[in-house]
Design an enzyme around this catalytic site. Sequence first.
Site, PDB file in Angstrom:
ATOM      1  CG  ASP A 162      -1.974   1.254   1.263  1.00  0.00           C
ATOM      2  OD1 ASP A 162      -1.766   1.911   0.358  1.00  0.00           O
ATOM      3  OD2 ASP A 162      -2.916   1.097   2.243  1.00  0.00           O
TER       4      ASP A 162
ATOM      5  CG  ASP B  53      -3.299   4.019  -3.297  1.00  0.00           C
ATOM      6  OD1 ASP B  53      -4.185   3.036  -3.576  1.00  0.00           O
ATOM      7  OD2 ASP B  53      -3.612   4.661  -2.446  1.00  0.00           O
ATOM      8  CD  GLU B  54      -5.452  -0.529  -1.256  1.00  0.00           C
ATOM      9  OE1 GLU B  54      -5.284  -0.344  -0.095  1.00  0.00           O
ATOM     10  OE2 GLU B  54      -6.070  -1.045  -2.076  1.00  0.00           O
TER      11      GLU B  54
END
Length: 428
Positions: A20, A115-116
């Site tokens: 993350d 973003d993961e």
Amino acid sequence: MPVPTSSSAPAPLVDWLFLDLNSFFASVEQQMRPELRGKPVAVVPVDTDATCAIAASQEAKKFGIKTGTNIGEARRRCPELITVMAGHDVYVEFHHQVITEVERHFPVHVICSIDEMACKLDAPRRVLPAAMDLAKRIKRGLRERVGECITCSVGLAPNRFLAKVASDMQKPDGLVALLAEELPGSLLELELRDLCGIGRRMEPRLHACGIRTMQDLWGAERETLHRAWGGVGGDRFWHALHGGPSEDDPPARHRTLGHSHVLAPELRTPPEAGIVARRLLLKAASRLRRMHYRATHLHLSVRTEDGPRCEAQVKFEPVSDSIVLARCLAELWQRVMQQARWQRLKKVSVTLMGLEAESQPQQLDLFVSNAEEASRERREHLSRVLDEINQKRGRDSVVIGFTPDTVRTFSGTKIAFTRIPDREEFQE
């Protein structure tokens, strides 16, 4: 968590690594602009105190500023706050740089969001010390090759759900492992809302089942969660929480494709709003062709300044060319605006529905002439030529039915929570 030191005891195993990125949009801005480093930064969609932050730097988060915080309120909490207009194309480029760097160390199994991402570990890297070493190498690689401001929190666990939970437990730049043999362990320190899948609507339903703490949730029977979720979603959540194997995500199947836009005051009269609707349609049609689909329905929705929503839909034979779709939109626009009584509009949404893959067999119409078929093929060819020109020369180099300057201020691509735009979209 500490690695066992006993040489006789087998090392614990984990199956998933979840990554993350910390304050991703704001971190990218700080990476691109060194003068922003170490300062409270909020990324915003428009330059006004009436909007909300779509990202906040670690420095801003210390003041309670986070995604969704009103900028006027944020400035009251932190007068030194710096607001930066979002650069979605730059964030997508950094997203791909991050993937490239992670895959220097291990293949990415699932891209969960901008973003993961998650990696399903193989046998050699399931051993906890090896998984910890892999995580540390990835974190170091991001700092060295993508940017010193680009940090991440990593979770290791027996399934993807718990790995995501672990990645949220230590921020920024954290590394946490949840082991099956130690569950529930540190999970009991969390609040219900800390878990993905439990939001403001689900929490009251859990309360109604007598579940108010993580201890209650851990001790609940599978049937109780089935009842709380109202179906098998509760069974899956129970298995994931207790460390059961993750189900692989089925391949994505696109059912709809569209765009919407909240109109600036100067674009809210029906003529200007109609141009916005047409631009959104052409953008959606370009994506449709790039993804090799055809649509069978077009849906138009508008919301007036006074609040009422008006909508209409039309069905047609599978099509992907912009010319036919623009004609259908013109028909829908008249119907919808009659419902809205030609009032000023606040929002416009255009959606292509009933998508079919181009490779899907088509039922031929015996009554369509060769001339009509040739005309359809010419329209599709022309639409693809326009796509190629816009990709090569820049977005809106060639458009249908309006001057490009009319729409340059609003037709850019944005990153949504559920979808990462392709690079090509920024030219459509």
